[in-house]
Design a protein around this motif. Structure first.
Motif, mmCIF file in Angstrom:
data_model
loop_
_atom_site.group_PDB
_atom_site.id
_atom_site.type_symbol
_atom_site.label_atom_id
_atom_site.label_comp_id
_atom_site.label_asym_id
_atom_site.label_seq_id
_atom_site.Cartn_x
_atom_site.Cartn_y
_atom_site.Cartn_z
ATOM 1 N N UNK A 171 1.960 -7.215 0.196
ATOM 2 C CA UNK A 171 1.016 -6.212 0.759
ATOM 3 C C UNK A 171 0.566 -5.241 -0.575
ATOM 4 N N UNK A 172 1.070 -5.347 -1.711
ATOM 5 C CA UNK A 172 0.824 -4.725 -2.709
ATOM 6 C C UNK A 172 -0.368 -5.221 -3.591
ATOM 7 N N UNK A 173 -1.559 -4.633 -3.628
ATOM 8 C CA UNK A 173 -2.639 -5.182 -4.483
ATOM 9 C C UNK A 173 -3.459 -4.311 -5.237
ATOM 10 N N UNK A 174 -3.908 -4.832 -6.480
ATOM 11 C CA UNK A 174 -4.390 -3.864 -7.656
ATOM 12 C C UNK A 174 -5.617 -2.997 -6.782
ATOM 13 N N UNK A 175 -6.429 -3.618 -5.867
ATOM 14 C CA UNK A 175 -7.485 -2.802 -5.558
ATOM 15 C C UNK A 175 -7.177 -2.286 -4.140
ATOM 16 N N UNK A 176 -6.271 -2.012 -3.646
ATOM 17 C CA UNK A 176 -5.902 -1.088 -2.210
ATOM 18 C C UNK A 176 -5.222 0.037 -2.357
ATOM 19 N N UNK A 177 -5.343 0.846 -1.678
ATOM 20 C CA UNK A 177 -4.344 2.226 -1.569
ATOM 21 C C UNK A 177 -3.635 2.027 -0.426
ATOM 22 N N UNK B 27 -1.553 4.164 -5.384
ATOM 23 C CA UNK B 27 -2.791 3.725 -5.840
ATOM 24 C C UNK B 27 -2.459 2.286 -6.562
ATOM 25 N N UNK B 28 -3.298 1.232 -6.252
ATOM 26 C CA UNK B 28 -3.253 -0.153 -6.910
ATOM 27 C C UNK B 28 -3.722 0.010 -8.314
ATOM 28 N N UNK B 29 -3.398 -0.677 -9.330
ATOM 29 C CA UNK B 29 -3.616 -0.785 -10.581
ATOM 30 C C UNK B 29 -5.188 -0.267 -10.748
ATOM 31 N N UNK C 47 -7.622 0.847 -8.647
ATOM 32 C CA UNK C 47 -7.818 1.961 -8.250
ATOM 33 C C UNK C 47 -7.588 3.099 -9.102
ATOM 34 N N UNK C 48 -6.313 3.076 -9.481
ATOM 35 C CA UNK C 48 -5.903 4.096 -10.458
ATOM 36 C C UNK C 48 -6.789 4.222 -11.713
ATOM 37 N N UNK C 49 -7.316 2.918 -12.077
ATOM 38 C CA UNK C 49 -8.234 2.959 -13.221
ATOM 39 C C UNK C 49 -9.628 3.497 -13.102
ATOM 40 N N UNK C 50 -9.876 3.263 -11.977
ATOM 41 C CA UNK C 50 -11.468 3.769 -11.299
ATOM 42 C C UNK C 50 -11.221 5.230 -11.507
ATOM 43 N N UNK C 51 -10.218 5.650 -10.671
ATOM 44 C CA UNK C 51 -9.975 7.288 -10.615
ATOM 45 C C UNK C 51 -9.707 7.861 -11.676
ATOM 46 N N UNK C 52 -9.081 7.191 -12.747
ATOM 47 C CA UNK C 52 -8.821 8.028 -14.099
ATOM 48 C C UNK C 52 -10.364 8.129 -14.832
#
Length: 765
Positions: free
Chosen positions: A646-652, A665-667, A669-674
């Motif tokens: 269930x862990x995906x880079x583009x999901x929360x 935060x998936x990888x 999502x975290x990058x876009x947030x930063x």
């Protein structure tokens, strides 16, 4: 056969049963594996219940069961028949004159299987009492946070409630709040044990039974109410100024020694004060503890820092020299408090252990609350303390504006003749009430049909287990019904005694060749929690490995009994919807912090187990198998499997373990947030995606006690361990099948492997 409305039973009566149709003989009952039991919530808020009835209940002359809708009533002769012992009873004159088929009292109306009486025969007691016992061995910052919380608490306690203050460090200080000329306190030595009589003598207060009474002619002793326990409205200024001036314990400490902290003596002195002032009256001793006891009775660890506080390994090797004596001391304090209907709450806030393992008996035996946090500044502590004083809404019938807590609660169980009470597991102690419906087989606290719970709130839940004793030689007729009655007596916060009566009726199943009607009545959620409580209860006396084997064997036997399959053909194995999620509850129970000691201290482990023993079915299930929600651009939030896939880079992900709420935060999502995409107008949908799980997390946290710890983390960062540790490891470092998801470095078996083994063992001939 009709389906069973398992949630309706909980809404109507506050009860969940593991089985709704029961096998009609002892032998058949052993074959269904999961014990016949009930999760009972005595103070559950029931919308359909009438307001509290302002009269005493009518009881059976033989077995003392309370009049209920399942009694047969003869309106001509004005007699009623008790469904439990089949005795015929006369109605009292005031009932007999008015009763008729169209004029029934509330307790005989069919939809009111749960009613509450406000007893007129018992005199009301005084207002509730809150005695704050404050640890002054914490640093200045922690002290300021604690003082701030206590001052806020004074504003939400009812004006007429009595409050008292005890502070402790090297010594114990009992503050005389009624003396307003200057701050005055009585000091007790921290290294010495004081008998209750000695405490009352030194404080110059009247002995028990005379707390508020006139003093004997030749005595100079005074009542403690008005001196040490004063109504909030009268002493709030004095108490706030004492708190304002409260300093850290001034006793000097060398650098190689721990600070002297006499928690045990403080608790014992608090008990002695309340025993004298308000026996059998609603009172709470609220312990605010910032570290382990190092002096006096009940010490957990010695003063020298060269001695480490006990770990799981020390306890297993009997290498914890203070553990046994401390447990015995706190058990003695708990018994004293329970005998007077007083509650002991533990608010333990420290980064290291504080001795909760030894002290938890005080909360468990008295119905107290336990909150474990890292500091007094954390919302886990601050918000939880505020929620202790929650009230009913002002428009609630017969409860408006009153505190939701109850005191001095006892629960009694009545059963019809074909089955008996095996015991109860939860925050309870036996009242040693024997009788013909006490089973010889004990599960949990057995040998009785009546228990004391002490402090109760609307989520306090007791697990009650039954044993079917009807023999094969005595088949039951098909129309025969079984009856259970729960009678909960408690002291309402308005000072009146209330009795809540809940009566249940259900069918028997006599056909030994066809178990499917029993299978269709299975409540897998309640059953999982009832089994989890047994497993957790047994951790006190048995090895964890033996308990895990018992859980596994029970699951295999249950699957072999109720699944559909061909002998020796695992691929033909099918579980009906009533059983389909039960195996995964057991899989997660085996991996949970209740049965695995890895990565928790003895204090944390005691805390988690203690909360599981008290909570209702829904909350307990979240502790056993946490819930996981996934947020993505593909649509609204979806519940997803508690699985590494269930862990995906583009999901929360939003994980709720009951004790923690984690936003992961998936990888990507975290990058876009930063990169601050959420601040741009054209990426409004991304900003909404970030906010959605936070709003849902706050909604979950608003309802919960204790308040969960709130964590926001990113994939591959250190705090992501809170999520990864809970996931089923379907993708590990050994997986070569190209499956997507987070790789988990573990040798634990996955749910798929667990299910394969279960199928193989269940179908074996």
């Amino acid at each position: 056969m009709e389906g069973f409305d398992i949630y309706g039973g909980e809404e109507r009566d506050g009860v969940r049963l593991s089985w709704h149709t029961w096998p009609a003989s002892r032998l058949e009952a052993t074959r269904i594996v999961v014990p016949v039991g009930a999760m009972y919530t005595p103070l559950k808020k029931i919308e359909s219940m009438p307001p509290a009835l302002q009269y005493d209940p009518i009881r059976c002359n033989n077995c003392a069961a309370v009049l209920n809708p399942y009694c047969q009533v003869d309106f001509r002769t004005k007699l009623w028949t008790c469904p439990f012992c089949l005795t015929r009873n006369h109605f009292p004159p005031h009932y007999a004159e008015n009763i008729g088929e169209t004029n029934l009292p509330a307790e005989l109306i069919p939809q009111f299987s749960t009613v509450e009486y406000e007893l007129q025969s018992t005199a009301p007691t005084g207002p509730p009492v809150f005695l704050f016992v404050v640890d002054t061995c914490v640093d200045e910052e922690e002290m300021d946070e604690l003082k701030d919380s206590l001052q806020q608490t004074l504003n939400i306690i009812p004006e007429n409630a009595l409050v008292g203050l005890i502070t402790y460090g090297t010594h114990v200080m009992v503050h005389e709040l009624g003396y307003t000329d200057c701050p005055r306190s009585f000091v007790f030595r921290g290294s010495k044990e004081y008998a209750p009589q000695r405490v009352q003598e030194l404080l110059n207060i009247l002995p028990p039974g005379r707390g508020g009474a006139q003093q004997p002619p030749n005595s100079s002793r005074e009542p403690s109410i008005g001196r040490f326990l004063v109504p909030v409205g009268e002493c709030s200024f004095n108490l706030e100024s004492i708190l304002e001036d409260l300093q850290r314990d001034p006793w000097p400490v060398t650098s190689d020694a721990r600070i002297q902290r006499c928690t045990g003596v403080a608790m014992s002195v608090a008990c002695g004060l309340l025993e004298s002032s308000c026996p059998r009256q609603g009172a709470r001793i609220m312990m605010f503890v910032g570290g382990p006891a190092t002096v006096g009775p009940g010490l957990i660890v010695g003063q020298s820092k060269s001695e480490n506080i006990r770990s799981h390994a020390d306890l297993q090797k009997n290498n914890a020299p203070h553990h046994k004596a401390a447990c015995e001391f706190y058990a003695g304090v708990a018994e004293r408090a329970a005998a007077s209907s007083h509650v002991i709450d533990m608010f333990a806030c420290a980064l290291d252990q504080v001795g909760l393992l030894e002290m938890k008996v005080c909360a468990e035996k008295t119905g107290g609350l336990i909150v474990l946090a890292d500091s007094f500044g954390q919302s886990v502590f601050k918000e939880s303390l505020r929620r202790v004083f929650r009230r009913f809404p002002d428009d609630a019938a017969s409860d408006g504006g009153q505190l939701q807590m109850g005191f001095g609660a006892t629960v009694e169980v009545k059963t019809s003749r074909e089955f008996k009470v095996a015991g109860a597991i939860g925050p309870c102690s036996s009242l040693k009430k024997g009788g013909p419906n006490v089973s010889e087989t004990e599960i949990g606290v057995g040998g009785t049909t009546s228990w004391t719970i002490g402090g109760v709130d609307p989520s306090t839940t007791l697990a009650v287990y039954f044993e079917i004793t009807n023999s094969n030689a005595n088949p039951l007729p098909s129309q025969k019904r079984r009856y259970i009655q729960f009678l909960s007596m408690y002291l309402h916060s308005n000072g009146r005694t209330r009795l809540r009566s809940t009566t249940l009726c259900g069918p028997w199943h006599s056909d030994t060749t066809d178990a499917s009607p029993i299978g269709r009545s299975f409540d897998q959620e309640a059953a999982a929690v009832l089994m989890a409580r047994i497993a957790t209860f047994r951790t006190a006396t048995e090895e964890i490995a033996d308990i895990l084997r018992w859980v596994d064997r029970s699951l295999i036997r249950l699957a072999a009994k109720f699944a559909e399959y061909r002998k020796d053909d695992p691929s033909s194995f099918r579980l009906s919807p009533e059983f389909s999620i039960y195996p995964q509850f057991m899989f997660h129970l085996r991996r949970s912090q209740f049965l695995q000691l890895f990565n928790t201290s003895p204090d944390e482990c005691a805390y988690y187990r203690s909360v599981l023993m008290k909570e209702n079915t829904t909350n307990s299930l979240v502790m056993i198998q946490p819930s996981l929600l996934s947020y993505s651009f593909q649509g609204p939030p979806q519940p997803v499997l508690l699985d590494s896939s269930s862990v995906n880079a583009d999901t929360i992900l939003l994980l709720d373990t009951f004790f923690h709420i984690v936003i992961f935060h998936g990888e990507k999502i975290a990058m876009w947030r930063e990169q601050k995409y959420q601040d741009h107008e054209d990426h409004k949908h991304f900003a909404d995606l970030l906010i959605a799980p936070q709003a849902d997390a706050l909604r979950i946290m608003e309802q919960r006690f204790p308040v969960p710890r709130y964590i926001i983390c990113d994939q591959h960062k250190s705090e992501s361990r809170f999520v990864i540790a809970k996931l089923n490891p379907s993708v590990t470092h050994n997986s070569n099948d190209g499956s997507s998801g987070e790789r988990i470095f573990t040798d634990d078996v996955s749910l798929r492997v667990f299910m394969e083994h279960l199928m193989k063992l269940a179908v074996q001939s």
